[in-house]
Design a protein around this motif. Structure first.
Motif, PDB file in Angstrom:
ATOM      1  N   LEU A 127     -10.677 -29.044 -69.091  1.00 49.52           N
ATOM      2  CA  LEU A 127     -10.509 -28.198 -70.274  1.00 49.52           C
ATOM      3  C   LEU A 127     -10.193 -26.747 -69.912  1.00 49.52           C
ATOM      4  N   LEU A 128     -10.783 -26.250 -68.844  1.00 52.96           N
ATOM      5  CA  LEU A 128     -10.528 -24.861 -68.442  1.00 52.96           C
ATOM      6  C   LEU A 128      -9.242 -24.709 -67.635  1.00 52.96           C
ATOM      7  N   SER A 129      -8.681 -25.805 -67.155  1.00 47.31           N
ATOM      8  CA  SER A 129      -7.465 -25.716 -66.343  1.00 47.31           C
ATOM      9  C   SER A 129      -6.294 -25.173 -67.153  1.00 47.31           C
ATOM     10  N   THR A 130      -6.208 -25.515 -68.428  1.00 49.44           N
ATOM     11  CA  THR A 130      -5.108 -24.996 -69.243  1.00 49.44           C
ATOM     12  C   THR A 130      -5.241 -23.488 -69.439  1.00 49.44           C
ATOM     13  N   ARG A 131      -6.450 -23.042 -69.609  1.00 48.58           N
ATOM     14  CA  ARG A 131      -6.687 -21.597 -69.782  1.00 48.58           C
ATOM     15  C   ARG A 131      -6.338 -20.822 -68.507  1.00 48.58           C
ATOM     16  N   ALA A 132      -6.670 -21.417 -67.359  1.00 48.17           N
ATOM     17  CA  ALA A 132      -6.418 -20.751 -66.081  1.00 48.17           C
ATOM     18  C   ALA A 132      -4.994 -20.966 -65.581  1.00 48.17           C
ATOM     19  N   GLY A 133      -4.340 -22.009 -66.076  1.00 46.73           N
ATOM     20  CA  GLY A 133      -2.988 -22.315 -65.606  1.00 46.73           C
ATOM     21  C   GLY A 133      -2.964 -22.868 -64.193  1.00 46.73           C
ATOM     22  N   MET A 134      -4.034 -23.556 -63.835  1.00 54.00           N
ATOM     23  CA  MET A 134      -4.150 -24.155 -62.498  1.00 54.00           C
ATOM     24  C   MET A 134      -4.612 -25.598 -62.646  1.00 54.00           C
ATOM     25  N   PRO A 135      -4.326 -26.424 -61.649  1.00 52.03           N
ATOM     26  CA  PRO A 135      -4.815 -27.805 -61.715  1.00 52.03           C
ATOM     27  C   PRO A 135      -6.341 -27.847 -61.772  1.00 52.03           C
ATOM     28  N   ALA A 136      -6.867 -28.830 -62.478  1.00 47.57           N
ATOM     29  CA  ALA A 136      -8.321 -28.978 -62.623  1.00 47.57           C
ATOM     30  C   ALA A 136      -9.002 -29.127 -61.265  1.00 47.57           C
ATOM     31  N   GLU A 137      -8.323 -29.754 -60.335  1.00 46.21           N
ATOM     32  CA  GLU A 137      -8.903 -29.974 -59.009  1.00 46.21           C
ATOM     33  C   GLU A 137      -9.208 -28.672 -58.273  1.00 46.21           C
ATOM     34  N   THR A 138      -8.514 -27.598 -58.648  1.00 45.41           N
ATOM     35  CA  THR A 138      -8.773 -26.291 -58.041  1.00 45.41           C
ATOM     36  C   THR A 138     -10.219 -25.869 -58.267  1.00 45.41           C
ATOM     37  N   PHE A 139     -10.764 -26.204 -59.441  1.00 43.94           N
ATOM     38  CA  PHE A 139     -12.139 -25.852 -59.768  1.00 43.94           C
ATOM     39  C   PHE A 139     -13.101 -26.997 -59.500  1.00 43.94           C
ATOM     40  N   LEU A 140     -12.606 -28.196 -59.695  1.00 50.95           N
ATOM     41  CA  LEU A 140     -13.476 -29.367 -59.654  1.00 50.95           C
ATOM     42  C   LEU A 140     -14.117 -29.574 -58.292  1.00 50.95           C
ATOM     43  N   PHE A 141     -13.343 -29.593 -57.249  1.00 45.97           N
ATOM     44  CA  PHE A 141     -13.893 -29.903 -55.929  1.00 45.97           C
ATOM     45  C   PHE A 141     -14.895 -28.868 -55.441  1.00 45.97           C
ATOM     46  N   PRO A 142     -14.584 -27.567 -55.513  1.00 51.46           N
ATOM     47  CA  PRO A 142     -15.612 -26.595 -55.101  1.00 51.46           C
ATOM     48  C   PRO A 142     -16.867 -26.637 -55.980  1.00 51.46           C
ATOM     49  N   ALA A 143     -16.700 -26.973 -57.267  1.00 53.67           N
ATOM     50  CA  ALA A 143     -17.853 -27.030 -58.174  1.00 53.67           C
ATOM     51  C   ALA A 143     -18.731 -28.249 -57.891  1.00 53.67           C
ATOM     52  N   LEU A 144     -18.146 -29.326 -57.387  1.00 58.95           N
ATOM     53  CA  LEU A 144     -18.911 -30.536 -57.082  1.00 58.95           C
ATOM     54  C   LEU A 144     -19.650 -30.447 -55.747  1.00 58.95           C
ATOM     55  N   LEU A 145     -19.116 -29.717 -54.818  1.00 54.53           N
ATOM     56  CA  LEU A 145     -19.690 -29.697 -53.469  1.00 54.53           C
ATOM     57  C   LEU A 145     -21.160 -29.296 -53.411  1.00 54.53           C
ATOM     58  N   PRO A 146     -21.644 -28.370 -54.256  1.00 51.49           N
ATOM     59  CA  PRO A 146     -23.083 -28.085 -54.199  1.00 51.49           C
ATOM     60  C   PRO A 146     -23.968 -29.275 -54.589  1.00 51.49           C
ATOM     61  N   MET A 147     -23.394 -30.287 -55.235  1.00 55.95           N
ATOM     62  CA  MET A 147     -24.176 -31.465 -55.616  1.00 55.95           C
ATOM     63  C   MET A 147     -24.159 -32.568 -54.557  1.00 55.95           C
ATOM     64  N   ILE A 148     -23.438 -32.354 -53.477  1.00 56.84           N
ATOM     65  CA  ILE A 148     -23.389 -33.357 -52.411  1.00 56.84           C
ATOM     66  C   ILE A 148     -24.815 -33.553 -51.885  1.00 56.84           C
ATOM     67  N   PRO A 149     -25.235 -34.795 -51.734  1.00 55.10           N
ATOM     68  CA  PRO A 149     -26.636 -35.076 -51.364  1.00 55.10           C
ATOM     69  C   PRO A 149     -26.900 -34.941 -49.859  1.00 55.10           C
ATOM     70  N   GLY A 150     -26.836 -33.733 -49.366  1.00 52.94           N
ATOM     71  CA  GLY A 150     -27.004 -33.492 -47.941  1.00 52.94           C
ATOM     72  C   GLY A 150     -28.338 -33.945 -47.383  1.00 52.94           C
ATOM     73  N   ILE A 151     -29.410 -33.763 -48.123  1.00 57.85           N
ATOM     74  CA  ILE A 151     -30.729 -34.146 -47.616  1.00 57.85           C
ATOM     75  C   ILE A 151     -30.819 -35.651 -47.451  1.00 57.85           C
ATOM     76  N   TYR A 152     -30.186 -36.399 -48.364  1.00 57.94           N
ATOM     77  CA  TYR A 152     -30.212 -37.860 -48.227  1.00 57.94           C
ATOM     78  C   TYR A 152     -29.383 -38.316 -47.035  1.00 57.94           C
ATOM     79  N   ALA A 153     -28.258 -37.673 -46.788  1.00 59.11           N
ATOM     80  CA  ALA A 153     -27.447 -38.010 -45.619  1.00 59.11           C
ATOM     81  C   ALA A 153     -28.223 -37.696 -44.336  1.00 59.11           C
ATOM     82  N   TYR A 154     -28.877 -36.544 -44.321  1.00 62.94           N
ATOM     83  CA  TYR A 154     -29.682 -36.153 -43.165  1.00 62.94           C
ATOM     84  C   TYR A 154     -30.802 -37.166 -42.919  1.00 62.94           C
TER      85      TYR A 154
END
Length: 166
Positions: free
Chosen positions: A74-101
């Motif tokens: 939804l915000l990609s149209t406002r920014a004029g950039m692909p959604a993936e530009t925001f999506l991937f960096p926004a998802l990375l903090p949710m990566i379950p690092g402690i479980y992988a460790y």
């Protein structure tokens, strides 16, 4: 709980900005990355810790990723950039690092304690943490990509409209 909620949002936003910096997006993308990450991570926090929700981390992560993906589209149209530009960096903090460790820690303990009495316990730790990590990642992947496919018109319009304005 309000303080923990705000801290969770703030740290997710900071982490998303750091992850975004790696891929060198346009400057205005950083605000979107931070906002989406803070919202998504906060939703997961609330779903897991609220007295009424109390969801498992797998379900909470999938739903938070769905919200993150929807916001990115939804915000990609406002920014004029692909959604993936925001999506991937926004998802990375949710990566379950402690479980992988803990998964790899359990594997090492399995190898170090191969005797019949302690091996099942360490294998349990390895399997439990590994499956939790795997299903969090799968839930996040599905949750984040569903909005891109369901909102395909909006998602693709973001870059087309930006190209026509240049």
């Amino acid at each position: 709980m309000i303080t923990e909620f705000l801290q969770d949002a703030l740290f997710a936003a900071i982490a998303a900005i750091g992850f975004a910096a790696i891929s060198d997006p346009p400057r205005k993308a950083y605000l979107y990355c931070a906002t989406i990450a803070a919202a998504g991570h906060s939703v997961r926090f609330l779903l897991m810790h609220a007295d009424t929700a109390g969801m498992h981390i797998v379900t909470a992560s999938a739903l938070a990723a769905l919200i993150t993906g929807t916001m990115a589209v939804l915000l990609s149209t406002r920014a004029g950039m692909p959604a993936e530009t925001f999506l991937f960096p926004a998802l990375l903090p949710m990566i379950p690092g402690i479980y992988a460790y803990k998964t790899f820690g359990g594997l090492i303990l399995c190898l170090m304690h191969a005797d019949e009495s302690s091996f099942p316990h360490y294998f349990y730790l390895f399997a439990h943490n590994g499956m939790t990590c795997l299903f969090i990642l799968l839930g996040m992947t599905v949750g984040a990509t569903v909005p891109i496919f369901l909102l395909k018109r909006i998602s693709f319009r973001a870059t087309r409209d930006a190209a026509h304005h240049e």
